[in-house]
Design an enzyme around this catalytic site. Structure first.
Site, PDB file in Angstrom:
ATOM      1  N   LYS A 174      -2.295 133.896 -41.044  1.00 48.88           N
ATOM      2  CA  LYS A 174      -2.377 132.523 -41.571  1.00 48.88           C
ATOM      3  C   LYS A 174      -3.325 132.469 -42.772  1.00 48.88           C
ATOM      4  CE  LYS A 174      -1.074 130.656 -37.110  1.00 48.88           C
ATOM      5  NZ  LYS A 174      -1.464 130.158 -35.788  1.00 48.88           N
ATOM      6  N   GLN A 205      -6.450 127.692 -32.525  1.00 55.82           N
ATOM      7  CA  GLN A 205      -5.565 128.787 -32.115  1.00 55.82           C
ATOM      8  C   GLN A 205      -5.474 128.831 -30.584  1.00 55.82           C
ATOM      9  OE1 GLN A 205      -3.837 130.870 -34.338  1.00 55.82           O
ATOM     10  NE2 GLN A 205      -2.793 131.564 -32.507  1.00 55.82           N
ATOM     11  N   ASP A 216      -1.116 121.236 -36.858  1.00 54.55           N
ATOM     12  CA  ASP A 216      -0.198 121.787 -35.861  1.00 54.55           C
ATOM     13  C   ASP A 216       0.618 120.693 -35.171  1.00 54.55           C
ATOM     14  OD1 ASP A 216       0.247 124.474 -35.513  1.00 54.55           O
ATOM     15  OD2 ASP A 216      -1.558 124.828 -34.327  1.00 54.55           O
TER      16      ASP A 216
END
Ligand code: NAD
Length: 289
Positions: free
Chosen positions: A55, A99, A122
């Site tokens: 990422k 994460q 997200d």
């Protein structure tokens, strides 16, 4: 006539997304704005560390400044929430990505709810998920968004399409079902308690598999001409494989994603798009416009 199967090249599609992302970042830079993404990693899970690296390197390719906040595995929920709140308050951070998975004992839901919805790249905050269910797609989960993007690029019509999703996680299955419904597809969602999986998968014009079970989907479970998206990432020996028997299913599918190189790169590319979207939204009323 022999119909050829399209191998959906996630890397090539992702690199197109990066071209567009770089342009958007340049436009922001002209206004003195550098998009900023913070990732938060708790613990030392090697797979998570690898995803974080991917990422960050994608961010650096397109002009997004990124930083990785690492918390020790023994961190408490109070520690984690405090770090997220700190990132919430920083004006140079436009997107925050927590994460997953978190170490045992930490609730992803409570941590996600702490992220300011406008920085939730997200799309897991209940406000963004709720909006998605109401048909308003603000920031949405990256993996489903990548699948929708690929289908659009392939020119596959979603309205009226028979879609079958295997897996009902909050990350993939549920938000993808909502996104498909928002586009007027007919959606079936299967999971580990589905009695006869093949009975459902054989209906699919578009089949998305996100179960984490290698070899779950076999040729006889797939309708001829189906578009197959394999989200699964499984380590088998020294190989990374998906949930679909790629070689055999390729014989009947019209299009199929490989693992690796299919849905994974698209997911990372959508994170770039979401970070830029969040940055643009946060700077809508910027006097430099
Ligand atoms: P999860 O691991 O939280 O849950 C698995 C889902 O699959 C559940 O809904 C479960 O009911 C269902 N399932 C499990 N076994 C099944 C079976 N035998 N038959 C039918 N359904 C079954 O789901 P997740 O977080 O969406 O992850 C699924 C897979 O996708 C994992 O391999 C994960 O690593 C991968 N993943 C990949 C990406 C990517 O970018 N490529 C993103 C997210 C997840």
């Amino acid at each position: 006539m022999i119909e050829l199967t399209t191998i959906i090249d996630g890397k090539a599609l992702a690199s197109d997304v990066e071209v567009d992302a770089r342009e958007r970042a340049k436009k922001l830079a002209k206004r003195g704005i550098v998009p900023g993404l913070a990732t938060v990693l708790v613990g030392e899970n090697p797979a998570s560390q690898m995803y974080i690296r991917l990422k960050h390197s994608a961010c650096s390719r397109v002009g997004i400044r990124s930083e990785n906040v690492v918390l020790p595995p023994e961190s408490t929920e109070i520690d984690l929430i405090a770090r997220i709140q700190e990132l919430n308050s920083r004006s140079d951070i436009n997107g925050i990505l927590l994460q997953l998975p978190l170490p045992r004992g930490l609730s992803p839901q409570r941590a996600m709810m702490t992220i300011r919805p406008e920085k939730d790249v997200d799309g897991f905050h209940p406000q963004n998920m709720g909006a998605l269910l109401l048909g308003v797609e603000l920031l949405v989960p990256c993996t489903p968004l990548g699948i929708i993007y690929a289908l659009e690029r392939l020119g596959k019509k979603l309205e009226g399409a028979e879609v079958v999703i295997v897996g009902h996680s909050n990350v993939v299955g549920k938000p993808l079902a909502a996104m498909m419904l928002n586009r007027n597809a007919t959606v079936q969602v299967c999971h580990v308690f589905t009695g006869d999986l093949a009975r459902h998968t054989r209906d699919a014009e578009i089949l998305v598999v996100a179960a984490g079970v290698p070899g779950l989907i076999k040729k006889e479970m797939v309708k001829s001409g189906a578009y197959v998206f394999d989200v699964g990432i499984n380590r088998v020996g020294d190989k990374t494989v998906g949930d679909v028997d790629f070689d055999k299913v390729s014989e009947v599918a019209a299009a199929i994603t490989p693992v690796p190189g299919g849905v994974g790169p698209l997911t990372v590319a959508m994170l770039l798009r979401q970070t830029l979207q969040a940055t643009e939204n946060q700077n809508q009323n910027n006097p430099t416009d």
